[in-house]
Motif scaffolding. Sequence first.
Motif, PDB file in Angstrom:
ATOM      1  N   ARG A  17       0.793  -1.216  -0.153  1.00  0.00           N
ATOM      2  CA  ARG A  17      -0.089   0.060  -0.067  1.00  0.00           C
ATOM      3  C   ARG A  17       1.061   0.994  -0.131  1.00  0.00           C
ATOM      4  NH1 ARG A  17      -4.799   1.322  -0.245  1.00  0.00           N
ATOM      5  NH2 ARG A  17      -5.774  -0.782   0.186  1.00  0.00           N
ATOM      6  N   ILE A  18       0.542   2.186  -0.677  1.00  0.00           N
ATOM      7  CA  ILE A  18       1.335   3.413  -0.733  1.00  0.00           C
ATOM      8  C   ILE A  18       0.395   4.477  -0.242  1.00  0.00           C
ATOM      9  CG2 ILE A  18       2.223   5.304  -2.350  1.00  0.00           C
ATOM     10  CD1 ILE A  18       2.716   2.824  -4.390  1.00  0.00           C
ATOM     11  N   THR A  19       0.704   5.086   0.640  1.00  0.00           N
ATOM     12  CA  THR A  19       0.023   6.366   1.211  1.00  0.00           C
ATOM     13  C   THR A  19       0.665   7.562   0.988  1.00  0.00           C
ATOM     14  OG1 THR A  19      -0.707   4.495   3.063  1.00  0.00           O
ATOM     15  CG2 THR A  19      -1.182   6.817   3.554  1.00  0.00           C
ATOM     16  N   VAL A  20      -0.062   8.640   0.721  1.00  0.00           N
ATOM     17  CA  VAL A  20       0.465   9.815   0.674  1.00  0.00           C
ATOM     18  C   VAL A  20      -0.154  10.835   1.635  1.00  0.00           C
ATOM     19  CG1 VAL A  20       0.939  11.887  -0.811  1.00  0.00           C
ATOM     20  CG2 VAL A  20       1.197   9.503  -1.988  1.00  0.00           C
ATOM     21  N   THR A  21       0.577  11.356   2.481  1.00  0.00           N
ATOM     22  CA  THR A  21       0.221  12.593   3.464  1.00  0.00           C
ATOM     23  C   THR A  21       0.790  13.755   3.147  1.00  0.00           C
ATOM     24  OG1 THR A  21       1.606  11.824   5.224  1.00  0.00           O
ATOM     25  CG2 THR A  21      -0.308  10.520   5.103  1.00  0.00           C
ATOM     26  N   ASP A  22       0.710  14.692   3.980  1.00  0.00           N
ATOM     27  CA  ASP A  22       1.323  16.023   4.235  1.00  0.00           C
ATOM     28  C   ASP A  22       2.577  15.678   4.439  1.00  0.00           C
ATOM     29  OD1 ASP A  22       0.768  15.374   6.752  1.00  0.00           O
ATOM     30  OD2 ASP A  22       0.154  17.115   7.154  1.00  0.00           O
ATOM     31  N   ARG A  23       3.046  14.328   5.066  1.00  0.00           N
ATOM     32  CA  ARG A  23       4.367  14.327   5.565  1.00  0.00           C
ATOM     33  C   ARG A  23       5.217  13.568   4.483  1.00  0.00           C
ATOM     34  NH1 ARG A  23       1.314  13.222   9.859  1.00  0.00           N
ATOM     35  NH2 ARG A  23       1.478  11.122   9.623  1.00  0.00           N
ATOM     36  N   GLY A  24       4.635  13.146   3.231  1.00  0.00           N
ATOM     37  CA  GLY A  24       5.413  12.396   1.947  1.00  0.00           C
ATOM     38  C   GLY A  24       4.718  11.177   1.837  1.00  0.00           C
ATOM     39  N   GLU A  25       5.258  10.618   0.985  1.00  0.00           N
ATOM     40  CA  GLU A  25       4.872   9.189   0.511  1.00  0.00           C
ATOM     41  C   GLU A  25       5.492   8.103   1.405  1.00  0.00           C
ATOM     42  OE1 GLU A  25       4.519   7.691  -3.814  1.00  0.00           O
ATOM     43  OE2 GLU A  25       6.102   6.549  -3.155  1.00  0.00           O
ATOM     44  N   THR A  26       4.569   6.753   1.826  1.00  0.00           N
ATOM     45  CA  THR A  26       5.058   5.718   2.635  1.00  0.00           C
ATOM     46  C   THR A  26       4.686   4.621   1.928  1.00  0.00           C
ATOM     47  OG1 THR A  26       4.481   6.982   4.781  1.00  0.00           O
ATOM     48  CG2 THR A  26       4.904   4.573   4.844  1.00  0.00           C
ATOM     49  N   ILE A  27       5.521   3.529   1.854  1.00  0.00           N
ATOM     50  CA  ILE A  27       5.049   2.488   1.217  1.00  0.00           C
ATOM     51  C   ILE A  27       5.327   1.337   2.210  1.00  0.00           C
ATOM     52  CG2 ILE A  27       5.717   0.526  -0.423  1.00  0.00           C
ATOM     53  CD1 ILE A  27       7.047   2.859  -2.091  1.00  0.00           C
ATOM     54  N   GLN A  28       3.927   0.475   2.472  1.00  0.00           N
ATOM     55  CA  GLN A  28       3.856  -0.645   3.398  1.00  0.00           C
ATOM     56  C   GLN A  28       3.670  -1.623   2.719  1.00  0.00           C
ATOM     57  OE1 GLN A  28       1.052   1.551   3.543  1.00  0.00           O
ATOM     58  NE2 GLN A  28       1.671   3.270   4.935  1.00  0.00           N
ATOM     59  N   VAL A  29       4.720  -2.712   2.941  1.00  0.00           N
ATOM     60  CA  VAL A  29       4.652  -4.084   2.442  1.00  0.00           C
ATOM     61  C   VAL A  29       3.948  -5.217   3.301  1.00  0.00           C
ATOM     62  CG1 VAL A  29       6.001  -6.059   1.286  1.00  0.00           C
ATOM     63  CG2 VAL A  29       6.587  -3.498   0.958  1.00  0.00           C
ATOM     64  N   LEU A  30       3.050  -6.025   2.928  1.00  0.00           N
ATOM     65  CA  LEU A  30       2.486  -7.026   3.709  1.00  0.00           C
ATOM     66  C   LEU A  30       3.247  -8.384   3.993  1.00  0.00           C
ATOM     67  CD1 LEU A  30      -1.269  -6.851   2.261  1.00  0.00           C
ATOM     68  CD2 LEU A  30      -0.491  -6.367   4.666  1.00  0.00           C
ATOM     69  N   ASP A  31       3.463  -8.508   5.254  1.00  0.00           N
ATOM     70  CA  ASP A  31       4.398  -9.689   5.428  1.00  0.00           C
ATOM     71  C   ASP A  31       3.226 -10.928   5.770  1.00  0.00           C
ATOM     72  OD1 ASP A  31       6.850  -8.644   5.178  1.00  0.00           O
ATOM     73  OD2 ASP A  31       6.547  -7.306   7.117  1.00  0.00           O
ATOM     74  N   VAL A  32       2.028 -10.459   6.439  1.00  0.00           N
ATOM     75  CA  VAL A  32       1.235 -11.255   6.841  1.00  0.00           C
ATOM     76  C   VAL A  32      -0.342 -11.025   6.693  1.00  0.00           C
ATOM     77  CG1 VAL A  32       0.173 -12.607   8.862  1.00  0.00           C
ATOM     78  CG2 VAL A  32       2.677 -12.204   9.007  1.00  0.00           C
ATOM     79  N   PHE A  33      -1.015 -11.593   6.031  1.00  0.00           N
ATOM     80  CA  PHE A  33      -2.489 -11.308   5.820  1.00  0.00           C
ATOM     81  C   PHE A  33      -3.238 -12.682   6.438  1.00  0.00           C
ATOM     82  CE2 PHE A  33      -6.683 -11.107   3.836  1.00  0.00           C
ATOM     83  CZ  PHE A  33      -6.944  -9.950   4.229  1.00  0.00           C
ATOM     84  N   ASP A  34      -3.964 -12.582   7.314  1.00  0.00           N
ATOM     85  CA  ASP A  34      -5.038 -13.932   7.451  1.00  0.00           C
ATOM     86  C   ASP A  34      -6.349 -13.261   8.130  1.00  0.00           C
ATOM     87  OD1 ASP A  34      -6.249 -15.726   9.149  1.00  0.00           O
ATOM     88  OD2 ASP A  34      -4.188 -16.806  10.026  1.00  0.00           O
TER      89      ASP A  34
END
Length: 127
Positions: free
Chosen positions: A18-35
């Motif tokens: 997931r790529i999230t863009v906020t007033d602090r910039g872009e963050t990329i979160q990569v899933l390691d677990v999804f249950d």
Amino acid sequence: NSKSGGNKKFEGINYSSRITVTDRGETIQVLDVFDSEKHQLDYHITNGMPGIAKTARGIWSLKPSPNNQTMVVIEFEMESKNVLGYLLSPMIKLKLGKSSEEIAEELKYYMENGTAHPRNIETNKNK
């Protein structure tokens, strides 16, 4: 503003980041677990961590609570790079706590109303 991406890695979800863009910039979160059965996901941040962070990850889960309600549990872990990171960690924890409260509030609103929280609708209109 947030969008999903990456290849499918887990049953029940067709993306892995997931790529999230906020007033602090872009963050990329990569899933390691999804249950989806345990109602849990774990991710690590690959882009957009605070400069003092060596690593950062999040763990989200849903837990039953009394009176047929559900509690969202949002945990963040961050390993700091140096002494400055250690010294600033109380301030970072405070900011993460505030962000967690907003996330929980938005999730609750979505689950109860089926639409995005008004704060998110307004934010996305202005972009």
